[in-house]
Design an enzyme around this catalytic site. Sequence first.
Site, mmCIF file in Angstrom:
data_model
loop_
_atom_site.group_PDB
_atom_site.id
_atom_site.type_symbol
_atom_site.label_atom_id
_atom_site.label_comp_id
_atom_site.label_asym_id
_atom_site.label_seq_id
_atom_site.Cartn_x
_atom_site.Cartn_y
_atom_site.Cartn_z
ATOM 1 N N GLU A 1 -0.175 0.716 15.881
ATOM 2 C CA GLU A 1 -0.747 1.996 15.402
ATOM 3 C C GLU A 1 -1.614 2.617 16.501
ATOM 4 O O GLU A 1 -1.542 3.820 16.775
ATOM 5 C CB GLU A 1 -1.587 1.755 14.143
ATOM 6 C CG GLU A 1 -2.214 3.033 13.604
ATOM 7 C CD GLU A 1 -3.232 2.776 12.495
ATOM 8 O OE1 GLU A 1 -2.989 1.908 11.647
ATOM 9 O OE2 GLU A 1 -4.272 3.463 12.500
ATOM 10 N N HIS B 1 3.280 2.634 11.112
ATOM 11 C CA HIS B 1 2.293 2.721 12.204
ATOM 12 C C HIS B 1 2.488 3.946 13.095
ATOM 13 O O HIS B 1 1.597 4.311 13.849
ATOM 14 C CB HIS B 1 2.431 1.501 13.135
ATOM 15 C CG HIS B 1 2.197 0.199 12.471
ATOM 16 N ND1 HIS B 1 1.140 -0.020 11.630
ATOM 17 C CD2 HIS B 1 2.871 -0.978 12.542
ATOM 18 C CE1 HIS B 1 1.186 -1.273 11.207
ATOM 19 N NE2 HIS B 1 2.224 -1.870 11.730
ATOM 20 N N CYS C 1 0.881 -1.176 0.000
ATOM 21 C CA CYS C 1 0.000 0.000 0.000
ATOM 22 C C CYS C 1 0.917 1.224 0.000
ATOM 23 O O CYS C 1 2.137 1.107 0.154
ATOM 24 C CB CYS C 1 -0.891 -0.002 1.234
ATOM 25 S SG CYS C 1 0.053 0.181 2.749
ATOM 26 N N SER D 1 1.165 -11.845 8.833
ATOM 27 C CA SER D 1 0.597 -10.538 8.469
ATOM 28 C C SER D 1 -0.934 -10.573 8.644
ATOM 29 O O SER D 1 -1.633 -11.350 7.984
ATOM 30 C CB SER D 1 0.976 -10.210 7.022
ATOM 31 O OG SER D 1 0.035 -9.342 6.463
ATOM 32 N N HIS E 1 5.370 -6.847 7.955
ATOM 33 C CA HIS E 1 5.230 -8.252 8.336
ATOM 34 C C HIS E 1 5.482 -9.154 7.138
ATOM 35 O O HIS E 1 4.575 -9.775 6.608
ATOM 36 C CB HIS E 1 3.843 -8.513 8.921
ATOM 37 C CG HIS E 1 3.656 -7.836 10.229
ATOM 38 N ND1 HIS E 1 4.326 -8.218 11.361
ATOM 39 C CD2 HIS E 1 2.908 -6.770 10.580
ATOM 40 C CE1 HIS E 1 3.983 -7.427 12.355
ATOM 41 N NE2 HIS E 1 3.133 -6.535 11.916
ATOM 42 N N CYS F 1 -8.508 3.682 6.194
ATOM 43 C CA CYS F 1 -7.760 3.800 4.944
ATOM 44 C C CYS F 1 -8.480 3.001 3.857
ATOM 45 O O CYS F 1 -8.739 1.809 4.034
ATOM 46 C CB CYS F 1 -6.352 3.260 5.160
ATOM 47 S SG CYS F 1 -5.454 3.088 3.644
ATOM 48 N N CYS G 1 3.043 6.665 8.116
ATOM 49 C CA CYS G 1 2.172 6.842 6.956
ATOM 50 C C CYS G 1 1.396 8.155 7.113
ATOM 51 O O CYS G 1 0.843 8.427 8.191
ATOM 52 C CB CYS G 1 1.207 5.660 6.864
ATOM 53 S SG CYS G 1 -0.038 5.906 5.601
HETATM 54 S S1 SF4 Z 1 -2.963 3.771 6.510
HETATM 55 FE FE1 SF4 Z 1 -1.996 1.775 6.710
HETATM 56 S S2 SF4 Z 1 -2.923 0.553 5.045
HETATM 57 FE FE2 SF4 Z 1 -3.376 2.697 4.602
HETATM 58 S S3 SF4 Z 1 -1.726 3.378 3.263
HETATM 59 FE FE3 SF4 Z 1 -1.094 3.887 5.356
HETATM 60 S S4 SF4 Z 1 0.086 2.126 6.027
HETATM 61 FE FE4 SF4 Z 1 -1.065 1.459 4.230
#
Ligand code: SF4
Length: 577
Positions: free
Chosen positions: A126, A74, A12, A219, A42, A191, A96
């Site tokens: 997270e 996370h 992702c 995972s 993972h 997300c 992220c």
């Molecule tokens: S929130 Fe989590 S699943 Fe969505 S893009 Fe970011 S890392 Fe990936």
Amino acid sequence: MKVKIARSAGFCMGVRRAMEIVLAEVHKDNTKGLYTLGPLIHNSQVLELLESKGVKVLNDLKEAAASKVVIRAHGIPPGLRAELRKIQARIVDATCPKVARVQAIIRYYTRKGYTGIIVGDADHPEVVALKGYGDDKVWVISDESQVSRLPIDHQNVFVVAQTTQNAKSYEQIVKKIKERSPRALVFDTICEATHLRQEEVRALARQVDAIVVVGGYHSGNTRRLVEIARSTGKPAFHVETPGDLDAKALEKMDVVGVTAGASTPNWLIKDVVAELEKIKGKKETHLGRIINKIVKSLVLSNVAAASAAASMSYSVGHFLHKPSSIYPLITFLYIYAMHVLNRFLDRTASAYNEPERASFLMRHGRALAFMGALSILGAIGLSLKLGLRTFIALLVLSLLGLIYSVPLIPKGLRLGTRYRKIKDVPGSKTLSEALAWTALIIAIPLLNGRLQGATDLIVIGSCVLVLAFVRAAIFDIFQLQGDLIAGSETLPILLGEKRTLFLLKALLFVVGAGSLLAPAIGITTPMFCLAAVPAATTATCVLVYERAWAMPGISFEALVETNFILLGALVAIWVHL
Ligand code: SF4
């Protein structure tokens, strides 16, 4: 066996970004003391790869003193961040952006006196990090039954979700919270990548006989995909590597769908797909398998790439009213030799980008090297027939091609630069390949006085340069993950994938429009309008990739090369009509 790959399979955005950040640090030549706070993702194969590059998982905070510490996607609680600063660790933040948004919401509203509710798994890293942003003013719940126990009476309340939370259960929990606190502020922080991936598995299951999910056995999001696939009633197989495939069970299928968790790298997906394609499907014909094998061999042996260049050379000869068979032949031999050689020297990236190509190189390495050497000698020998100038030019071009991937500055020599090969210069891979094609197709015949005229030469030469550049850049995009791992700074790594794709579409539009306009206003021969065809078909390939309608692989590579071979075929038909 036919294989359908889910559009959303693989990294992702957040995981890809975290990998890019870590690999960029690795290639800064200061990997000593590079740590990640917890496993970056993972996936044991990726973790092994990172370990081999000197990236360690931090076990004890003291180990990180004065070292670089990467914060994974996370995120971490602010308290831990402060501790890292105290021990003078250099923080590399790969949180992220979607997670960072949730952190910002929590910090903002708790500071304004609101009580926060996080819907998610309290032990998930997270959520642990998110909780830290609200001090003691946030509560974590994971199901509806916990709502009644929340101390939120007479309080201003806001609600956020863990980014990977199930949308349906979040909706139900929010409904319950609203019953107790009707004015609660609710934020949609789920997300969409997770949601889309899960929806796609359900859709894919309707089109295939079985689903293969690629990803780490530990995972969570991969395991969830397996559960969803099984809930559709279709057989679902969870594999980490191609070796885990159950060939006997899969032989009974005709079409198999492949998806992968958010932490699965492309090379593993490609590896599994290549292995699946080797299994004979229930309805697959013998002829179909033979055709498939031939196409693969042409691409893997680089004959397809050399044919694409020769086809361009043949077409240009006709566009400039000087058709000749010797230039396409020289072009074929030179491009073939250079591709074989550079793929050989670039085996590290190949192993991660194109596992199938890497194993082909391993199997036929000697034969390919022999053929490559023979080809370059053949090209130079043929150039002798065209005179001394052409011979010297081809010799220089060959030397440049040969030293492209070879270290010019020895490793032991500390010159404070990490650019030791021409290939290391950012963006050089894409540009040098395009320049080599243009030199062979336009400049070498020009030296021999075979191409005259100024305006049409400039227009046709620019078209060749742009098409060759776009072709090289498309392959660089396909190989982004492996090039990142190997430390190659290609154009897409430099500009980013989105900007590169935009640039390619713009360039193809200019070539397409130019090749229609130039004959219309009499600058070039009417036949030059045929150049609009590869521009249009290549733009379609870019679009197909951008929309994730197909995954890069040998078949896609064959499709890109066919665009250029098609031009030669169309020119031949035009000439003989
Ligand atoms: S929130 Fe989590 S699943 Fe969505 S893009 Fe970011 S890392 Fe990936």
